[in-house]
Design a protein around this motif. Sequence first.
Motif, PDB file in Angstrom:
ATOM      1  N   GLN A 279       0.812  -1.222   0.000  1.00 30.28           N
ATOM      2  CA  GLN A 279       0.000   0.000   0.000  1.00 30.28           C
ATOM      3  C   GLN A 279       0.843   1.269   0.000  1.00 30.28           C
ATOM      4  N   LEU A 280       2.001   1.238   0.675  1.00 34.58           N
ATOM      5  CA  LEU A 280       2.872   2.424   0.724  1.00 34.58           C
ATOM      6  C   LEU A 280       3.920   2.375  -0.390  1.00 34.58           C
ATOM      7  N   GLU A 281       3.846   1.343  -1.213  1.00 38.71           N
ATOM      8  CA  GLU A 281       4.792   1.152  -2.331  1.00 38.71           C
ATOM      9  C   GLU A 281       6.241   1.183  -1.850  1.00 38.71           C
ATOM     10  N   ILE A 282       6.524   0.337  -0.848  1.00 34.59           N
ATOM     11  CA  ILE A 282       7.875   0.193  -0.311  1.00 34.59           C
ATOM     12  C   ILE A 282       8.426  -1.137  -0.795  1.00 34.59           C
ATOM     13  N   GLY A 283       9.583  -1.117  -1.473  1.00 38.07           N
ATOM     14  CA  GLY A 283      10.203  -2.352  -1.976  1.00 38.07           C
ATOM     15  C   GLY A 283       9.393  -2.942  -3.119  1.00 38.07           C
ATOM     16  N   SER A 284       9.854  -4.059  -3.657  1.00 42.37           N
ATOM     17  CA  SER A 284       9.140  -4.717  -4.757  1.00 42.37           C
ATOM     18  C   SER A 284       8.105  -5.672  -4.157  1.00 42.37           C
ATOM     19  N   PRO A 285       7.045  -5.989  -4.934  1.00 48.37           N
ATOM     20  CA  PRO A 285       5.978  -6.846  -4.373  1.00 48.37           C
ATOM     21  C   PRO A 285       6.485  -8.214  -3.910  1.00 48.37           C
ATOM     22  N   SER A 286       7.596  -8.687  -4.509  1.00 50.52           N
ATOM     23  CA  SER A 286       8.097 -10.009  -4.123  1.00 50.52           C
ATOM     24  C   SER A 286       8.972  -9.950  -2.862  1.00 50.52           C
ATOM     25  N   ASN A 287       9.225  -8.742  -2.389  1.00 48.09           N
ATOM     26  CA  ASN A 287      10.073  -8.569  -1.197  1.00 48.09           C
ATOM     27  C   ASN A 287       9.574  -9.364   0.000  1.00 48.09           C
ATOM     28  N   ASP A 288      10.502 -10.020   0.658  1.00 49.35           N
ATOM     29  CA  ASP A 288      10.138 -10.677   1.910  1.00 49.35           C
ATOM     30  C   ASP A 288      10.680  -9.815   3.044  1.00 49.35           C
ATOM     31  N   PHE A 289       9.901  -9.630   4.054  1.00 51.05           N
ATOM     32  CA  PHE A 289      10.340  -8.830   5.189  1.00 51.05           C
ATOM     33  C   PHE A 289      10.770  -9.767   6.303  1.00 51.05           C
ATOM     34  N   PRO A 290      12.087  -9.755   6.634  1.00 47.61           N
ATOM     35  CA  PRO A 290      12.565 -10.719   7.638  1.00 47.61           C
ATOM     36  C   PRO A 290      12.068 -10.374   9.037  1.00 47.61           C
ATOM     37  N   ASN A 291      11.931 -11.409   9.851  1.00 45.25           N
ATOM     38  CA  ASN A 291      11.562 -11.221  11.249  1.00 45.25           C
ATOM     39  C   ASN A 291      12.782 -10.701  12.011  1.00 45.25           C
ATOM     40  N   ILE A 292      12.692  -9.476  12.509  1.00 42.83           N
ATOM     41  CA  ILE A 292      13.824  -8.837  13.195  1.00 42.83           C
ATOM     42  C   ILE A 292      14.153  -9.577  14.500  1.00 42.83           C
ATOM     43  N   CYS A 293      13.183 -10.249  15.068  1.00 44.98           N
ATOM     44  CA  CYS A 293      13.393 -11.003  16.319  1.00 44.98           C
ATOM     45  C   CYS A 293      13.491 -12.503  16.036  1.00 44.98           C
TER      46      CYS A 293
END
Lengths: 313, 313
Positions: B78-92
């Motif tokens: 929705q905020l158009e951050i990164g590419s749609p295939s981007n995976d966001f890693p678990n910081i913890c």
Amino acid sequence: MAPGGPAEKAAEGKQSSKESSIHIPNPHFEKMKEDILYHFALGTGTHDFPALFGDVKFVCIGGSPLRMKAFISYVAEQLEIGSPSNDFPNICAATDRYAMYKAGPVLSVSHGIGMPSIAIMLHELIKLLHHSKCSDVIIIRLGTSGGIGLEPGSVVVTRQSVNATFKPQLEQVILGKSVFRSTHLDEKLAEELMECGKELDQFNTVVGNTMCTLDFYEGQARLDGAICSYSNEEKMKYLKAAHEAGVKNIEMESSIVAAMCHLTGIKGAVVCVTLLNRLQGDQITSSPEVLAEFESRPQKLVVYFIKKRLKKK
Amino acid sequence: MAPGGPAEKAAEGKQSSKESSIHIPNPHFEKMKEDILYHFALGTGTHDFPALFGDVKFVCIGGSPLRMKAFISYVAEQLEIGSPSNDFPNICAATDRYAMYKAGPVLSVSHGIGMPSIAIMLHELIKLLHHSKCSDVIIIRLGTSGGIGLEPGSVVVTRQSVNATFKPQLEQVILGKSVFRSTHLDEKLAEELMECGKELDQFNTVVGNTMCTLDFYEGQARLDGAICSYSNEEKMKYLKAAHEAGVKNIEMESSIVAAMCHLTGIKGAVVCVTLLNRLQGDQITSSPEVLAEFESRPQKLVVYFIKKRLKKK
């Protein structure tokens, strides 16, 4: 409301006459046509509970889902159930609220952090055991805790779970009113577990009172939370008073285990390792490797106990 | 102890002079050389907090780790951050106590079930935000709840979080004594969120009081737990009294969000969808598909709010 309300009285009556089965002190329960255990994503309309769980005798519960997954593999290896490469599927895979694994007579279930979280799990677990027609079930919580006056890595078998004023009772709010419940745990079971610790002889095992709090920071007199309104002297005075009252360790779930097992006629126990000595500090500074070895100790003790019990039969 | 203890007074003084930064009402805090956020598996000695989190403006929190992972993907899209295939890693990722994800100015963190669980997370989150030198941060809880007199799927923006006797206060036990804290939430923020619900116009959104309990079964007057000592009439009388006191929904975390945000000068809000109408029953019987769509509603509302806020700058 005074201690010993209707649920408490009903539980006492039932326990003496039919000690080995699971008692549900809820008059509405038998009228339910179907029971959806929402937080397990299981239900009597969709799952054959007696077939799935009827042989369960030992329910081992702990905060972390990954630790309870590792525990079932360790149980299977020690009890020689299945092949070593066997993977034990998460029975509650359709939800991430709690995780559940089974190997033979042992069920391993995660409960998250704190009394509200473990209470939901125990309500649904006890109903599951009843629907499954289980008998002679023991519930043991395997956890981590802060020790008082013990070397880190010591294992505490809980004699009594006490509240923040060192009393063996749990305040339960029902329809906006406080009810105080007994946190009595099975004495013989605690003794038997303590005996196992001695026989195992791999780490310091003690029996003593466990303080159960609703908060990890201010509720356990820590100085390192985001909010703190007391001095180091006030903190030490409180922890020393706990120590004098027989408190060996502090955690956040034991009172619910004690109260709910007592009301439903299930033998319950709590076995926790201490990650630090709270008379020396607040932060958990040991390396991940040391903490992992500490966390394996209640598992070793409880599996030793299960093996011993199974051999007796 | 009366309301307005030392932590409460310190918070009020600080908030007026320096409204946008994170206030830590703990005199011991500045003396700490290193801070280990044990339940996040993060620490000031091992992680560069300002580099990792300095740009965070919106912290969105919710019970389930999987839901908070799905939320960050939705935010990024929705905020158009990164590419749609981007995976966001678990910081913890080094712990399974809580899960944390970040996309631009939005942090998404899981908090488990119940006040003790969310309190640990908030203590460590607020310290993390302070160490990271964040300012103008908003914390919003996105959750599920039981509704009172609302059609299932309605979204409730909390005006006041109230306890089991419908009072806007939280009992916190400190060194064995009870302190009563205000559960005041930011009124303007609640209005702004309500306005977003109206503009979005995709589901019923209301503003009202949220009752926060320590238990899901007996604490919320359910008849379907393993233990129950009251009649259906007593249950209905209690739920109707809650309804008359302005309670729109019941959940298990809002009072901690309100009290801790208030004490640390952070604007906080609670947005929960109702999964059922408690005046009609206790069990959650909707299909997984319907429940998943309900659970997406607070996410839609909050992302709409974040987009609107970011456009204004």
